[in-house]
Design a protein around this motif. Structure first.
Motif, PDB file in Angstrom:
ATOM      1  N   LYS A  31       6.675 -18.116   6.029  1.00 13.01           N
ATOM      2  CA  LYS A  31       6.612 -18.040   7.510  1.00 13.01           C
ATOM      3  C   LYS A  31       7.054 -16.560   7.787  1.00 13.01           C
ATOM      4  CE  LYS A  31      10.937 -19.520   9.824  1.00 13.01           C
ATOM      5  NZ  LYS A  31      12.419 -21.219   9.449  1.00 13.01           N
ATOM      6  N   PHE A  32       8.111 -16.172   6.568  1.00 13.76           N
ATOM      7  CA  PHE A  32       9.094 -14.843   7.249  1.00 13.76           C
ATOM      8  C   PHE A  32       7.582 -13.845   7.221  1.00 13.76           C
ATOM      9  CE2 PHE A  32      13.452 -15.855   4.740  1.00 13.76           C
ATOM     10  CZ  PHE A  32      13.454 -16.679   6.281  1.00 13.76           C
ATOM     11  N   GLY A  33       6.777 -13.293   6.605  1.00 13.60           N
ATOM     12  CA  GLY A  33       5.907 -12.692   6.765  1.00 13.60           C
ATOM     13  C   GLY A  33       4.964 -12.832   7.379  1.00 13.60           C
ATOM     14  N   SER A  34       4.565 -13.925   8.301  1.00 12.99           N
ATOM     15  CA  SER A  34       3.922 -14.163   9.687  1.00 12.99           C
ATOM     16  C   SER A  34       4.731 -14.046  10.841  1.00 12.99           C
ATOM     17  CB  SER A  34       4.060 -15.435   9.750  1.00 12.99           C
ATOM     18  OG  SER A  34       2.429 -16.413   8.668  1.00 12.99           O
ATOM     19  N   ILE A  35       5.800 -13.805  10.722  1.00 13.93           N
ATOM     20  CA  ILE A  35       7.152 -13.445  11.708  1.00 13.93           C
ATOM     21  C   ILE A  35       7.121 -11.902  11.996  1.00 13.93           C
ATOM     22  CG2 ILE A  35       9.331 -13.029  12.693  1.00 13.93           C
ATOM     23  CD1 ILE A  35       9.554 -16.043  11.529  1.00 13.93           C
ATOM     24  N   ALA A  36       6.753 -11.327  10.143  1.00 12.80           N
ATOM     25  CA  ALA A  36       6.916  -9.904  10.093  1.00 12.80           C
ATOM     26  C   ALA A  36       5.782  -9.337  10.350  1.00 12.80           C
ATOM     27  CB  ALA A  36       7.374  -9.702   8.525  1.00 12.80           C
ATOM     28  N   LEU A  37       5.077  -9.872  10.531  1.00 14.40           N
ATOM     29  CA  LEU A  37       3.780  -9.358  10.887  1.00 14.40           C
ATOM     30  C   LEU A  37       3.115  -9.885  12.307  1.00 14.40           C
ATOM     31  CD1 LEU A  37      -0.034  -8.494  10.222  1.00 14.40           C
ATOM     32  CD2 LEU A  37      -0.144 -10.904  10.168  1.00 14.40           C
ATOM     33  N   VAL A  38       3.694 -10.705  12.713  1.00 10.44           N
ATOM     34  CA  VAL A  38       4.243 -10.457  14.522  1.00 10.44           C
ATOM     35  C   VAL A  38       4.964  -9.167  15.303  1.00 10.44           C
ATOM     36  CG1 VAL A  38       4.217 -11.832  16.193  1.00 10.44           C
ATOM     37  CG2 VAL A  38       3.279 -12.685  14.585  1.00 10.44           C
ATOM     38  N   ILE A  39       6.302  -8.786  14.621  1.00 12.20           N
ATOM     39  CA  ILE A  39       7.236  -8.061  14.872  1.00 12.20           C
ATOM     40  C   ILE A  39       6.172  -6.539  15.076  1.00 12.20           C
ATOM     41  CG2 ILE A  39       8.749  -6.977  14.655  1.00 12.20           C
ATOM     42  CD1 ILE A  39      10.115  -9.827  14.005  1.00 12.20           C
ATOM     43  N   THR A  41       3.003  -5.401  14.149  1.00 15.47           N
ATOM     44  CA  THR A  41       1.609  -6.066  15.742  1.00 15.47           C
ATOM     45  C   THR A  41       2.040  -5.575  17.108  1.00 15.47           C
ATOM     46  OG1 THR A  41       0.721  -7.250  13.402  1.00 15.47           O
ATOM     47  CG2 THR A  41      -0.639  -6.482  15.853  1.00 15.47           C
ATOM     48  N   VAL A  42       3.061  -6.136  17.523  1.00 19.17           N
ATOM     49  CA  VAL A  42       3.721  -5.650  18.095  1.00 19.17           C
ATOM     50  C   VAL A  42       4.241  -4.273  18.684  1.00 19.17           C
ATOM     51  CG1 VAL A  42       5.688  -6.483  20.956  1.00 19.17           C
ATOM     52  CG2 VAL A  42       3.574  -8.501  19.684  1.00 19.17           C
ATOM     53  N   TYR A  58      -7.202  -0.273  19.605  1.00 17.79           N
ATOM     54  CA  TYR A  58      -7.295  -1.175  18.483  1.00 17.79           C
ATOM     55  C   TYR A  58      -7.282  -0.541  16.930  1.00 17.79           C
ATOM     56  CZ  TYR A  58     -11.129  -2.452  22.140  1.00 17.79           C
ATOM     57  OH  TYR A  58     -11.681  -2.603  23.355  1.00 17.79           O
ATOM     58  N   GLY A  59      -7.234   0.201  16.528  1.00 21.35           N
ATOM     59  CA  GLY A  59      -6.679   0.771  15.568  1.00 21.35           C
ATOM     60  C   GLY A  59      -5.812  -0.523  14.617  1.00 21.35           C
ATOM     61  N   VAL A  60      -4.959  -0.552  15.845  1.00 23.14           N
ATOM     62  CA  VAL A  60      -3.546  -1.618  15.658  1.00 23.14           C
ATOM     63  C   VAL A  60      -4.186  -2.563  15.081  1.00 23.14           C
ATOM     64  CG1 VAL A  60      -1.573  -2.890  16.098  1.00 23.14           C
ATOM     65  CG2 VAL A  60      -1.141  -0.008  16.293  1.00 23.14           C
ATOM     66  N   LEU A  61      -5.191  -3.438  15.913  1.00 31.12           N
ATOM     67  CA  LEU A  61      -5.344  -4.495  15.725  1.00 31.12           C
ATOM     68  C   LEU A  61      -6.274  -5.153  14.105  1.00 31.12           C
ATOM     69  CD1 LEU A  61      -6.747  -5.093  19.300  1.00 31.12           C
ATOM     70  CD2 LEU A  61      -4.483  -6.578  17.380  1.00 31.12           C
ATOM     71  N   ILE A  62      -6.560  -3.341  14.093  1.00 31.63           N
ATOM     72  CA  ILE A  62      -7.931  -3.614  12.801  1.00 31.63           C
ATOM     73  C   ILE A  62      -6.839  -3.751  11.518  1.00 31.63           C
ATOM     74  CG2 ILE A  62      -9.795  -2.871  11.283  1.00 31.63           C
ATOM     75  CD1 ILE A  62     -10.858  -2.307  14.323  1.00 31.63           C
ATOM     76  N   GLY A  63      -6.134  -3.104  11.815  1.00 32.46           N
ATOM     77  CA  GLY A  63      -5.105  -2.545  10.463  1.00 32.46           C
ATOM     78  C   GLY A  63      -4.187  -3.445   9.936  1.00 32.46           C
ATOM     79  N   ALA A  64      -3.541  -4.448  11.884  1.00 32.05           N
ATOM     80  CA  ALA A  64      -2.625  -5.890  11.401  1.00 32.05           C
ATOM     81  C   ALA A  64      -3.530  -6.778   9.996  1.00 32.05           C
ATOM     82  CB  ALA A  64      -1.955  -5.631  12.657  1.00 32.05           C
ATOM     83  N   ALA A 128       1.587   0.505   7.089  1.00 35.76           N
ATOM     84  CA  ALA A 128       3.037  -1.231   7.157  1.00 35.76           C
ATOM     85  C   ALA A 128       3.422  -1.869   7.345  1.00 35.76           C
ATOM     86  CB  ALA A 128       3.332  -0.571   8.985  1.00 35.76           C
ATOM     87  N   ALA A 129       1.718  -2.890   7.333  1.00 39.89           N
ATOM     88  CA  ALA A 129       2.046  -4.569   7.555  1.00 39.89           C
ATOM     89  C   ALA A 129       2.193  -4.727   5.912  1.00 39.89           C
ATOM     90  CB  ALA A 129       0.660  -4.594   8.102  1.00 39.89           C
ATOM     91  N   LEU A 130       1.345  -4.094   4.716  1.00 41.98           N
ATOM     92  CA  LEU A 130       1.391  -4.660   4.052  1.00 41.98           C
ATOM     93  C   LEU A 130       2.630  -4.271   2.757  1.00 41.98           C
ATOM     94  CD1 LEU A 130      -1.857  -2.180   2.355  1.00 41.98           C
ATOM     95  CD2 LEU A 130      -1.913  -5.164   2.328  1.00 41.98           C
ATOM     96  N   VAL A 131       3.529  -2.950   3.682  1.00 39.52           N
ATOM     97  CA  VAL A 131       5.048  -3.267   2.710  1.00 39.52           C
ATOM     98  C   VAL A 131       5.990  -3.911   3.408  1.00 39.52           C
ATOM     99  CG1 VAL A 131       6.669  -1.161   2.729  1.00 39.52           C
ATOM    100  CG2 VAL A 131       4.535  -0.388   2.325  1.00 39.52           C
ATOM    101  N   VAL A 132       5.893  -4.149   4.680  1.00 43.45           N
ATOM    102  CA  VAL A 132       7.074  -4.952   5.349  1.00 43.45           C
ATOM    103  C   VAL A 132       6.460  -6.305   5.434  1.00 43.45           C
ATOM    104  CG1 VAL A 132       7.385  -5.784   7.464  1.00 43.45           C
ATOM    105  CG2 VAL A 132       6.993  -3.092   7.498  1.00 43.45           C
ATOM    106  N   VAL A 133       5.546  -6.997   5.155  1.00 48.15           N
ATOM    107  CA  VAL A 133       4.608  -8.552   4.761  1.00 48.15           C
ATOM    108  C   VAL A 133       5.365  -9.277   3.648  1.00 48.15           C
ATOM    109  CG1 VAL A 133       3.211  -9.996   4.937  1.00 48.15           C
ATOM    110  CG2 VAL A 133       3.099  -8.574   6.758  1.00 48.15           C
ATOM    111  N   LEU A 134       4.725  -7.912   2.499  1.00 45.33           N
ATOM    112  CA  LEU A 134       5.655  -7.828   1.719  1.00 45.33           C
ATOM    113  C   LEU A 134       6.619  -7.843   1.603  1.00 45.33           C
ATOM    114  CD1 LEU A 134       4.153  -9.188  -1.433  1.00 45.33           C
ATOM    115  CD2 LEU A 134       3.930  -6.076  -2.232  1.00 45.33           C
TER     116      LEU A 134
END
Length: 150
Positions: A31-39, A41-42, A58-64, A128-134
């Motif tokens: 739950k927390f990881g998914s919320i962080a990924l959405v934040i 990404t946006v 496009y780079g952000v969408l692929i990276g996220a 950013a996604a790897l570090v924050v989601v983890l």
């Protein structure tokens, strides 16, 4: 009820509280990881869309998808196999990890010569996604309250 009826009735099992569910830390991590990924990404979409227009988006969408999906799929696979024995969970996690590595290499191989995305936006969003989601998953696990002895 008579005394004889009470003795023959099935024993009542005590209600389990939410703290007795050993899957709770994994659910919170997902739950927390998914919320962080959405934040992430946006926020990245806003920043890189403003800086680099459509290639940044496009780079952000692929990276996220790569960064966040990589970490979230590990938690999901552990959660799905939480009712099995340790060797099954280990095999699924290891197999999933190998599959994810192959998919990441395949995606990077496929898009390496394409110019529709921004390389820097992709890199920054993956990291950013790897570090924050983890980090959010770790926070979800270590702050969950479960009973250790039932």
């Amino acid at each position: 009820m008579t005394e004889n009826t009470q003795q023959n009735s099935p024993a009542r099992t005590p209600e389990l509280s939410e703290y007795d569910d050993q899957r709770r830390p994994l659910v919170r991590a997902l739950k927390f990881g998914s919320i962080a990924l959405v934040i992430i990404t946006v926020a990245s979409l806003g920043l890189w869309g403003w800086l680099r227009d459509l290639p940044g988006i496009y780079g952000v969408l692929i990276g996220a998808a790569i960064g966040g999906g990589f970490v979230l799929m590990t938690v999901f696979s552990v959660l799905v196999t939480s009712g099995t024995n340790a060797s099954t969970t280990g095999a699924v996690v290891l197999g999933g990890w190998l599959l994810k590595i192959v998919l990441v290499f395949a995606v990077f191989f496929f898009i390496r010569d394409l110019t529709f995305y921004d390389n820097i936006a992709l890199f920054v969003t993956v990291v950013a996604a790897l570090v924050v989601v983890l980090a959010c998953e770790v926070y979800g696990v270590i702050t969950s309250k479960v009973t250790y002895v039932s």
